[in-house]
Design a protein around this motif. Sequence first.
Motif, PDB file in Angstrom:
ATOM      1  N   GLU A 285       0.837  -1.210   0.000  1.00 19.20           N
ATOM      2  CA  GLU A 285       0.000   0.000   0.000  1.00 19.20           C
ATOM      3  C   GLU A 285       0.866   1.252   0.000  1.00 19.20           C
ATOM      4  O   GLU A 285       0.551   2.258  -0.649  1.00 19.20           O
ATOM      5  N   ALA A 288       2.227   1.830  -3.416  1.00 20.75           N
ATOM      6  CA  ALA A 288       1.141   2.228  -4.311  1.00 20.75           C
ATOM      7  C   ALA A 288       0.817   3.709  -4.181  1.00 20.75           C
ATOM      8  O   ALA A 288       0.358   4.343  -5.143  1.00 20.75           O
ATOM      9  N   ASP A 289       1.057   4.296  -3.005  1.00 17.79           N
ATOM     10  CA  ASP A 289       0.820   5.720  -2.824  1.00 17.79           C
ATOM     11  C   ASP A 289       1.768   6.560  -3.673  1.00 17.79           C
ATOM     12  O   ASP A 289       1.449   7.705  -4.008  1.00 17.79           O
ATOM     13  N   SER A 293       1.557   4.103 -11.775  1.00 20.40           N
ATOM     14  CA  SER A 293       1.020   3.079 -12.677  1.00 20.40           C
ATOM     15  C   SER A 293       1.202   3.497 -14.134  1.00 20.40           C
ATOM     16  O   SER A 293       0.342   3.274 -14.983  1.00 20.40           O
ATOM     17  N   ARG A 343      -7.495  -6.475 -11.372  1.00 25.01           N
ATOM     18  CA  ARG A 343      -6.605  -5.671 -10.534  1.00 25.01           C
ATOM     19  C   ARG A 343      -6.932  -4.192 -10.780  1.00 25.01           C
ATOM     20  O   ARG A 343      -6.315  -3.540 -11.627  1.00 25.01           O
ATOM     21  N   ASN A 344      -7.872  -3.685 -10.034  1.00 26.68           N
ATOM     22  CA  ASN A 344      -8.332  -2.315 -10.260  1.00 26.68           C
ATOM     23  C   ASN A 344      -7.674  -1.301  -9.337  1.00 26.68           C
ATOM     24  O   ASN A 344      -8.036  -0.126  -9.332  1.00 26.68           O
ATOM     25  N   GLN A 345      -6.687  -1.736  -8.559  1.00 28.37           N
ATOM     26  CA  GLN A 345      -5.947  -0.833  -7.680  1.00 28.37           C
ATOM     27  C   GLN A 345      -4.470  -0.873  -8.030  1.00 28.37           C
ATOM     28  O   GLN A 345      -3.932  -1.915  -8.428  1.00 28.37           O
ATOM     29  N   THR A 346      -3.799   0.262  -7.883  1.00 25.39           N
ATOM     30  CA  THR A 346      -2.362   0.317  -8.149  1.00 25.39           C
ATOM     31  C   THR A 346      -1.614  -0.665  -7.256  1.00 25.39           C
ATOM     32  O   THR A 346      -0.639  -1.294  -7.680  1.00 25.39           O
ATOM     33  N   ARG A 347      -2.062  -0.808  -6.044  1.00 29.66           N
ATOM     34  CA  ARG A 347      -1.436  -1.753  -5.113  1.00 29.66           C
ATOM     35  C   ARG A 347      -1.380  -3.149  -5.713  1.00 29.66           C
ATOM     36  O   ARG A 347      -0.334  -3.812  -5.705  1.00 29.66           O
ATOM     37  N   SER A 348      -2.483  -3.630  -6.232  1.00 31.43           N
ATOM     38  CA  SER A 348      -2.528  -4.990  -6.759  1.00 31.43           C
ATOM     39  C   SER A 348      -1.732  -5.103  -8.059  1.00 31.43           C
ATOM     40  O   SER A 348      -1.149  -6.162  -8.337  1.00 31.43           O
TER      41      SER A 348
END
Length: 398
Positions: A285, A288-289, A293, A343-348
């Motif tokens: 996380e 990802a901040d 991407s 995978r709709n989050q930058t983290r994933s």
Amino acid sequence: MINDPELGNALRNWINEGGAGADVSEVDPRSAPRAVQFLSRPDLQFLFDELIAQGYEVVAPRVDQAAIVYDHVSSVAELPRGWTDQQEPGKYRLVQRNDDELFGYVVGPHSWKKYLFPPLATVLTTTRGPDGWEMHDPPVQAPRFALVGVRACELAAIAMQDRIFMSGDYVDPIYAERRKQLFIVAMNCTQAASTCFCTSMGTGPECRSGFDLAFTELPTGFTVEIGSPAGEAMAAKLPLRAATAEEEQAASARRERAVHQITRRMDTTNIRDKLLTQLEHPRWEQVADRCLSCSNCTLVCPTCFCSSVDEVTDLTNDQITRERRWDSCFNFDFSHVSGGPVRNQTRSRYRQWLTHKLATWIDQFGSSGCVGCGRCITWCPVGIDLTEEVAAICGETP
């Protein structure tokens, strides 16, 4: 793409027999002495002239848009004479050297990948005829490339892509045909960037296999080692002489200098298991901040091979071509299935990229997918350091 065991076997036999630029990494080249020859600096143009005379398109480093890139060249005068690069996380700068070395740089934003696995390629054509639609495999028209200045980490990357596209029963005809006609002139590193960590990955900085000819640059010329029958045939066309003991020692000292300049490290001990047991680590996380991407890391990476296909129709709707283009697991729609992206989050997406590159790649291809070239660190706009993230995720308890 094709599923042809006979072609796959033929290509593997060709590589095992020493085809141009063959991957012979399973054989320890240090087990037998290698004759070292010498090519004077003014005579380097003979190599370019001979490659062109034999029908090769010569690709080598040159300066363009404030970076050292790989492009078509025909003359030694086009090489980045007297230039080097300074690299840090999120930073790349060209600076003038205090000498006239031709290969006195590390690596730039380009990799050789695009010459073997082109960014855009037609893989199928469909034409409407009187009896309906007919599908055709497009003819494979592969140029004969001679790559000049390939570093050790890049040789390792080419060997990895050989396994991806030419092993098992699954053979990519576009890659395979280009690879079969490839001639590789490697260049041993004599300096390193702050972002290099090839020593951690066991891929450099010395070129040990996978080349036709390997050079080490000295002020007066180049020591030359032969790595294949094709390289031996080319060497016979060049004005070479036996290298002196002093020249061999000087070349060895320069290669060793690059080893000592590499200070970035990544501990790969049990890295697969460590990463795959930390999928919920808070560091994902945190990175990802910062991550945009943007896919820069995958585009500059010499081993990433994600692609997508598009159906392109002409204005009459009588012909459709299927085009393969480079893609990235960082793109939002890359994991799209019915209903939306997985995978709709930058983290994933970041976690998918890093765990595939360093963990599940091992399950797929028997090795890590990283060669330690450091491009993903240099060309990340926010300076995310893969080695730092791995250390944090593998070394801490969530």
